[in-house]
Design a protein around this motif. Sequence first.
Motif, short mmCIF file in Angstrom:
data_model
loop_
_atom_site.label_atom_id
_atom_site.label_comp_id
_atom_site.label_asym_id
_atom_site.label_seq_id
_atom_site.Cartn_x
_atom_site.Cartn_y
_atom_site.Cartn_z
N LEU A 265 33.98 -18.87 89.12
CA LEU A 265 35.29 -19.03 89.47
C LEU A 265 35.91 -17.63 89.80
CD1 LEU A 265 36.86 -21.64 87.13
CD2 LEU A 265 36.87 -21.98 89.41
N THR A 266 35.82 -16.76 89.06
CA THR A 266 36.35 -15.56 89.39
C THR A 266 35.73 -14.90 90.75
OG1 THR A 266 36.53 -15.06 87.01
CG2 THR A 266 36.52 -12.92 88.75
N MET B 35 42.76 -9.87 87.25
CA MET B 35 42.78 -9.16 85.93
C MET B 35 41.94 -10.05 85.04
SD MET B 35 44.59 -6.47 86.78
CE MET B 35 44.57 -5.79 85.23
N PRO B 36 40.98 -9.31 83.97
CA PRO B 36 40.23 -10.04 83.15
C PRO B 36 41.23 -10.57 82.00
CG PRO B 36 39.71 -7.68 83.14
CD PRO B 36 40.85 -7.82 84.21
N LEU B 37 40.79 -11.61 81.32
CA LEU B 37 41.27 -12.05 80.02
C LEU B 37 40.44 -11.87 78.90
CD1 LEU B 37 43.16 -15.36 81.14
CD2 LEU B 37 44.14 -13.14 80.17
N GLU B 38 40.67 -11.54 77.76
CA GLU B 38 39.67 -11.26 76.73
C GLU B 38 39.41 -12.76 76.14
OE1 GLU B 38 41.36 -9.03 73.65
OE2 GLU B 38 41.43 -7.13 75.02
N THR B 39 40.12 -13.65 76.40
CA THR B 39 39.68 -14.91 75.91
C THR B 39 39.62 -15.96 77.21
OG1 THR B 39 42.06 -15.64 75.70
CG2 THR B 39 40.85 -14.78 73.80
N ASP C 216 40.53 -15.11 83.66
CA ASP C 216 41.06 -14.11 84.70
C ASP C 216 42.64 -14.66 84.76
OD1 ASP C 216 40.85 -16.12 86.69
OD2 ASP C 216 39.06 -15.48 87.45
N TYR C 217 43.37 -13.54 85.55
CA TYR C 217 44.65 -14.12 85.68
C TYR C 217 44.91 -13.05 87.03
CZ TYR C 217 46.74 -9.93 83.56
OH TYR C 217 46.85 -8.70 83.07
N PRO C 218 45.73 -13.93 88.24
CA PRO C 218 46.20 -13.14 89.29
C PRO C 218 47.26 -12.22 88.97
CG PRO C 218 46.81 -15.16 89.54
CD PRO C 218 45.93 -15.45 88.38
#
Length: 558
Positions: free
Chosen positions: A365-366, A399-403, A410-412
């Motif tokens: 997805l990323t 940006m990566p997420l830890e969870t 991830d989130y934009p």
Amino acid sequence: MMLRTLYIKNFALINNIELNFREGFNVITGETGAGKSIILGALTLLSGKRAEAKGILNNKKAVIEAHFHLSTELSAVVKPIMEQHDLDYSDTIILRREITPEGKSRAFINDTPVVLPVMKEISSYLFDIHAQHNTLALFDKKMQLNLLDALADNKKEREKYKKAYEQYQQTVHSIKKLKSQVENQVDIDYLKFQLEEFEQIRPQENEKEELEKELKLLENSEAYIEELNSLIQHFDEDESGISRRLAEANRMACKLSSQNTRLENLAERINQLQIEAEDISFELNKLLSDFEYAPGKLQEIQDRLDDLYKLFFKHKVNSTESLIDKWKSIEKQLNDVENFEEELALLEKQLQERKTILSGAAERLTLSRRKVIPGLEKFMEEELKKLGIQTPKFEVEIMPLETYTELGNDYPVFKFSANKGFEPLPLEKVASGGELSRIMLVIKYLVMQKYNLPTIIFDEIDTGVSGAVAEQMGKMMKQMSKNNMMIAITHLPQVAAQGDVHFKVEKQGGEKQTYTTVKKLSKEERITELAGMLSGKKVTNSALAHAQDLLKSVGDDV
């Protein structure tokens, strides 16, 4: 898909209007305060918003109804949802709200009553209202991810990720539940102690009830023996007992029956009575001989009942059956606790396996999201320039997420700068209201080129622009309406001139009350309306000429 008809009755300042829209670009104009927002408010109620009695006109029931015609593509999406809610389906869907003067509201879909959450769900597929305050949606990370996934055609990848995420979450939940169960268990030593008590006493089915009956009998043994002896005497007394008397009667009947045959039957019956009486006497004597009054037996039963009563009280039950169920439950708890480590190890192994699958789906997805970012950034900057932002800089950073979340790990971050020499910063920190409106318009413009969206309703999204920028914004909306029906409430003549259909909202004074009316304008009336929007209340010849030029520029034959 299109909104064909909107019917409003006894709502706010509207007495009774019916708007018949057409495919393409529908524009609504009118002076400030004329009542354009009332139309938007009516549509908002059809989206599932709660109603208030203060919106009622003339203290009569308000009715708002809209007819939507669905495309084949949208029908495939909406039909299963309606069937899920037991709603009749057809290619035309009718939404209706009714509000009484007391403030009571009812919602209907295809004439079937529904609750507001159902209306909200269905209406979300039919129309999308973008009011001035809706630019806040640009800050929503879910909306931003949905945009990137739409551009990347990530439908299948999203489905794969969703399946992996749900399986991963199921295992996480199972581990939490298992640990919680163990943490909430009684101390293992106490469980063993309780189990030992049960195994020592070992209550049997219906034991308490049977022992209580036996105890009652033993406690009344003297009276019992006396009464039983008395009963036996009635049968066995030497001269006057039932058995002796029946024997004598039987002897006499036999003698008489030899002299008179009519007595033979009676003699046989008397003989049977004698046999029955002797049998009863035998059973009674056996009961007496079997009964043994033993003080030790009485104490034994009392001690056994005391043990059972302690268990009953301790475990708060009132039947032997419930007590035995409690015994089995303690055995199971102890067994579960002792098997905890083995079960936990299996679940943690499963979790790692599912996390590996989930991680792979998230990475795909990323990667696909990153691939569409350059094209998105270029498109946004080119279109924003056309809308009057001379040196726009639009960037998207992943940006990566830890969870892991339901949409990935991830989130934009959407970043923007309107001025040359300034580094782009997150939208919410730098973009003005007018800039946000234009960014939202460009995003919808981009998505609508790729997907069929619901009917789009813009409420003065063009606020704060004019001139060439307004003209370009109108052209963009016109282009968007080629694939999706669009309705725009606007103050700008450059936008209104682009419309395929033009409605004017006016406020008219009656004898007792002011009403809002809506009129579909003819070509001549459009020229006058556009001229008024250009020059103000006094329509000049130059404004009329300018209005004609506006319509000619968009290909409207005047």
